[in-house]
Scaffold this motif. Sequence first.
Motif, PDB file in Angstrom:
ATOM      1  N   ILE A 229       0.856  -1.184   0.000  1.00 25.71           N
ATOM      2  CA  ILE A 229       0.000   0.000   0.000  1.00 25.71           C
ATOM      3  C   ILE A 229       0.893   1.235   0.000  1.00 25.71           C
ATOM      4  O   ILE A 229       1.788   1.368   0.854  1.00 25.71           O
ATOM      5  CB  ILE A 229      -0.919   0.009   1.227  1.00 25.71           C
ATOM      6  N   PRO A 230       0.700   2.171  -0.929  1.00 26.71           N
ATOM      7  CA  PRO A 230       1.569   3.358  -1.014  1.00 26.71           C
ATOM      8  C   PRO A 230       1.529   4.188   0.261  1.00 26.71           C
ATOM      9  O   PRO A 230       0.510   4.221   0.965  1.00 26.71           O
ATOM     10  CB  PRO A 230       0.978   4.137  -2.199  1.00 26.71           C
ATOM     11  N   PRO A 231       2.614   4.870   0.584  1.00 25.90           N
ATOM     12  CA  PRO A 231       2.632   5.765   1.753  1.00 25.90           C
ATOM     13  C   PRO A 231       1.533   6.817   1.653  1.00 25.90           C
ATOM     14  O   PRO A 231       1.306   7.396   0.598  1.00 25.90           O
ATOM     15  CB  PRO A 231       4.022   6.401   1.690  1.00 25.90           C
ATOM     16  N   GLY A 232       0.853   7.045   2.755  1.00 30.99           N
ATOM     17  CA  GLY A 232      -0.204   8.044   2.793  1.00 30.99           C
ATOM     18  C   GLY A 232      -1.568   7.537   2.353  1.00 30.99           C
ATOM     19  O   GLY A 232      -2.572   8.252   2.506  1.00 30.99           O
ATOM     20  N   ALA A 233      -1.633   6.314   1.825  1.00 29.17           N
ATOM     21  CA  ALA A 233      -2.915   5.793   1.328  1.00 29.17           C
ATOM     22  C   ALA A 233      -3.875   5.440   2.457  1.00 29.17           C
ATOM     23  O   ALA A 233      -5.060   5.229   2.214  1.00 29.17           O
ATOM     24  CB  ALA A 233      -2.683   4.572   0.439  1.00 29.17           C
ATOM     25  N   ASN A 234      -3.369   5.362   3.696  1.00 28.66           N
ATOM     26  CA  ASN A 234      -4.236   5.076   4.840  1.00 28.66           C
ATOM     27  C   ASN A 234      -4.800   6.346   5.473  1.00 28.66           C
ATOM     28  O   ASN A 234      -5.482   6.277   6.502  1.00 28.66           O
ATOM     29  CB  ASN A 234      -3.469   4.286   5.897  1.00 28.66           C
TER      30      ASN A 234
END
Length: 479
Positions: A229-234
């Motif tokens: 999951i890409p950084p910041g996608a959460n």
Amino acid sequence: MSKRAVEEDYETSRKNGPSANHSSEDAVDADMGEFEDAWDDEVESEEEEYMEADGADEEEHGQEDIIPEEQQEVWLPGGEIKENENLVVDQSAYEMLHNIQVRWPFLSIDVIPDEFGEERRSWPHRMYLVGGSQAEKTKDNEITVMKLSQLYKTQHDDDDSDASDDSDIEEDPLLEFRSLPVEGSCNRVCAAKPSTNESLIASFHETGKVHIWNVAPQLRSMEQVGMLIPPGANDPVYTVNNHSTEGYALDWSPFESMLLSGDNKGEIYLTKRDASGHWVTDNKPFQGHASSVEDIQWSPTERTVFASCSSDGTFRIWDIRNKNHTPALTVNAHPGVDINVLSWNTKVPYLLATGADDGMWCVWDLRQLKQSTSAATPVASFKWHKAPITSIEWHPNEESVIAVAGADDQVSMWDLSVELDVEEQQVRTSEGMGALPPQLMFVHMGQQHIKELHWHRQIPGVVISTAQSGINVYKSISF
């Protein structure tokens, strides 16, 4: 009792554990796998098996509690449970029955639309769900995106189908999940119709904030092994900060990216994208309710129209084109009683259903209603549930079918097209079912403190319900 009061009872029960004398707790009584570490959402896909609900756990209750078939009797809701008697699930009443035991209870869940196809009838099934937690500590809360797969048909003792004879078929359902940390317990979560490269989720929290999330990366990571999951996608893609108090009403437009949110102060805010694609929330709320907005839903056919219900006993119809932000129609539907939930019939758009705090649920013909302060008359009303109605939803494909959940730990399913003649009613009475409404098709029990239910729009007849005791996924043989 308002929806907030119901939640407070729910929170107390969650902390104290299930009631020891709850009469139906054995209806779905199986040890289920819990979620693993919720913070492992940026590593390789986690899978966890869980058991199919079996109704009577021999290890827990012992062989002496297994009742011989000849001693078993059909129990009707409202009937007496004598000493040394237990309720056990009748597996033959289900085509499918599964239970998910979560780490923190979900007050709200929703089905995420997927690309697996419409009108899916072949086994096994798979689906995406999203839930918002009610953790003991506010910092431990999360929005959880789940993928359920290998949901096989329930195997009955007399099932002679090819599937039941094939020992090579893996029958243990699988659960994968991704968790998005969030501050504050989640009162409501709602999934939008997916669009290109987006799968939008909205959540309303006790902090008064409404977050919008794009969970497409989380969904893709559960479909592609090893995908990170890409950084910041959460993180939320947008947060509505206009509400001065928490709320429970939330709904996405079925036509475009527009979100409605209603709070305990009686204010409703509209959030949408501007011409540049940025999210914007109107500064002026829709006002008219004298108390908290409990539920809200867009019209299934009119792009600018929505309905809301309130603890002031009314439901109201609005048009967002009205610059005064006042309701076009006010219906005194349940005078003096909180209206907790509503549902708009997608096949017959002039029919609206409401569920109230006194256990009454009603069906309204919007063509017959006029602006009035006096009590309105529904086209149908039912007083089956013995406690507040907590969720109600029309079947997405059957115009006369509706499911209703109550704080009496029942999910009732109805077919309003059923009418019995005198002879048929006499037969029902002779069989001991005279007190049951003929429209009542099925009752699901076994969950404690049921909060929300949804039909799966792409898998006919499948219902998902969330409660303090976990999530049930099931399909009755009646639908």
